[in-house]
Design an enzyme around this catalytic site. Structure first.
Site, short mmCIF file in Angstrom:
data_model
loop_
_atom_site.label_atom_id
_atom_site.label_comp_id
_atom_site.label_asym_id
_atom_site.label_seq_id
_atom_site.Cartn_x
_atom_site.Cartn_y
_atom_site.Cartn_z
CG ASP A 177 1.19 -8.23 5.94
OD1 ASP A 177 1.04 -7.07 6.32
OD2 ASP A 177 1.99 -8.57 5.03
CG ASP A 220 1.15 -7.02 1.70
OD1 ASP A 220 0.86 -6.08 2.47
OD2 ASP A 220 2.26 -7.57 1.69
N1 LIG Z 1 0.30 -4.70 -7.25
C1 LIG Z 1 -0.13 -3.97 -6.20
N2 LIG Z 1 0.73 -3.67 -5.23
C2 LIG Z 1 0.30 -2.94 -4.18
C3 LIG Z 1 -1.03 -2.49 -4.10
N3 LIG Z 1 -1.17 -1.80 -2.93
C4 LIG Z 1 0.04 -1.82 -2.33
N4 LIG Z 1 0.93 -2.51 -3.07
C5 LIG Z 1 2.34 -2.82 -2.79
O1 LIG Z 1 2.38 -3.80 -1.76
C6 LIG Z 1 3.70 -3.80 -1.22
C7 LIG Z 1 3.58 -4.01 0.26
O2 LIG Z 1 4.86 -3.98 0.78
P1 LIG Z 1 5.25 -4.73 2.11
O3 LIG Z 1 4.25 -4.41 3.16
O4 LIG Z 1 6.69 -4.43 2.37
O5 LIG Z 1 5.01 -6.24 1.72
P2 LIG Z 1 5.95 -7.53 1.82
O6 LIG Z 1 6.98 -7.56 0.76
O7 LIG Z 1 4.97 -8.65 1.78
O8 LIG Z 1 6.66 -7.39 3.19
P3 LIG Z 1 6.34 -8.18 4.51
O9 LIG Z 1 4.89 -7.92 4.80
O10 LIG Z 1 7.24 -7.59 5.54
O11 LIG Z 1 6.59 -9.61 4.24
C8 LIG Z 1 4.33 -2.47 -1.63
O12 LIG Z 1 5.29 -2.73 -2.62
C9 LIG Z 1 3.18 -1.68 -2.25
O13 LIG Z 1 3.59 -0.84 -3.30
C10 LIG Z 1 -1.91 -2.82 -5.17
O14 LIG Z 1 -3.12 -2.49 -5.19
N5 LIG Z 1 -1.43 -3.57 -6.20
#
Ligand SMILES: Nc1nc2c(ncn2[C@@H]2O[C@H](COP(=O)(O)OP(=O)(O)OP(=O)(O)O)[C@@H](O)[C@H]2O)c(=O)[nH]1
Length: 297
Positions: A177, A220
């Site tokens: 992740d 992610d």
């Molecule tokens: N650019 C992009 N963003 C995405 C996609 N799918 C999901 N996201 C974004 O990925 C982000 C995932 O958020 P989190 O799981 O909080 O990720 P993080 O900031 O790495 O948080 P932690 O895992 O706790 O470190 C969210 O803002 C979603 O909107 C995609 O296909 N493209």
């Protein structure tokens, strides 16, 4: 290379009435039989095998293959010859693929004409197989990164567990992740977020062996199924992921790092508890991550 472009209209070779009236080089009975055989499968290999059985009655070749967009199907027992005769198949100008005959003696014009007649009956079944292949690719792959997707993961994990138990092989599952990924989206926009996800997918693929399979679950989150690797190899893969992510100029520019968790298959595991142990490992690293530098194994 010759091209056969079939124009899809009422005077095409598929007109059954024409079959019986135009004195084709291959008898109508044989053609109907071939059409029937080719219509009953969408598997490239079966199509090429069934076609080759008929074609070998009119031309001498040691091998036959069909190359499509991202793959190749070979006739059973296909062997390279001294020469190759290649025919590009098109329907209404649309590229279907390339047939390659491996031959030891050049084919004469009559051989070629007969084969071209037969190709008319092969082109549509091959086109259907290509369409099915493309649909499967779309269904199994993540469109952004090109990695395998979650749906394919479920299928592959089940197969890998059965295979490992049957052969008493080691099996490991790695879950990954990204850290601070939301921040990239929020600060630089979704477009940059997408570029980061693609770059990380590239980095991840470079950290694993060809026969390990990487997946993007969505967002992610990523996973890798690692077959036949011991604890040292898996720890090395994890170390490589951290190292290459840190060293990557784009990922470090956006301050992206990865958290990793993994598990090894136990005899009494099912998919759920095998997965949960990897998830717990990931969670541990995730909560430990903000407190200090990344753990490099
Ligand atoms: N650019 C992009 N963003 C995405 C996609 N799918 C999901 N996201 C974004 O990925 C982000 C995932 O958020 P989190 O799981 O909080 O990720 P993080 O900031 O790495 O948080 P932690 O895992 O706790 O470190 C969210 O803002 C979603 O909107 C995609 O296909 N493209």
């Amino acid at each position: 290379m010759q091209t056969l472009n079939i124009i899809d209209n009422s005077s095409s070779g598929f007109n059954a009435f024409q079959l019986f009236n135009d004195k084709p080089m291959v008898s109508a009975d044989r053609i109907l039989n071939l059409i029937e055989q080719l219509q009953s499968t969408l598997c490239f290999e079966q199509l090429i095998n069934r076609f080759a059985m008929e074609a070998s009655k009119y031309a001498d070749f040691s091998g036959l293959s069909f190359q499509y967009q991202d793959g190749i199907a070979n006739m059973r027992g296909s062997r390279p010859g001294k020469f190759k005769e290649q025919i590009e198949l098109r329907i209404n100008e649309e590229f279907i693929g390339v047939l390659t005959y491996h031959i030891n003696q050049r084919l004469n014009q009559q051989n070629l004409d007969t084969l071209q007649e037969l190709h008319r009956y092969l082109a549509y079944p091959l086109k259907n197989a290509v369409l099915l292949h493309q649909a499967n690719q779309l269904a199994m792959h993540d469109h952004l990164t090109g990695l395998n997707n979650r749906r394919f993961f479920d299928d592959q994990l089940k197969k890998a567990i059965n295979h490992a138990k049957r052969n008493e092989n080691m099996l490991s599952l790695m879950l990954i992740d990204l850290n601070k990924f939301k921040q990239v989206n929020d600060t630089h926009g979704h477009h940059i977020g997408d570029i980061v996800l693609k770059e990380f997918s590239r980095v991840l693929s470079a950290c694993i062996r060809d026969y390990d399979t990487a997946f993007r679950f969505g967002g992610d989150e990523f996973a890798v199924i690692i077959e036949g690797a011991d604890t040292t190899s898996v720890a090395n893969i994890e170390a490589r992921i951290h190292h290459k992510t840190q060293m990557n100029s784009l990922l470090s520019k956006y301050d992206v790092s990865a958290s990793v968790g993994f598990s090894f298959l136990h005899n009494n595991d099912n998919e759920a508890n095998f997965f949960n142990r990897a998830d717990q490992g990931l969670y541990k690293q995730k909560v430990a991550q903000p407190r200090g530098p990344l753990r490099i194994v």
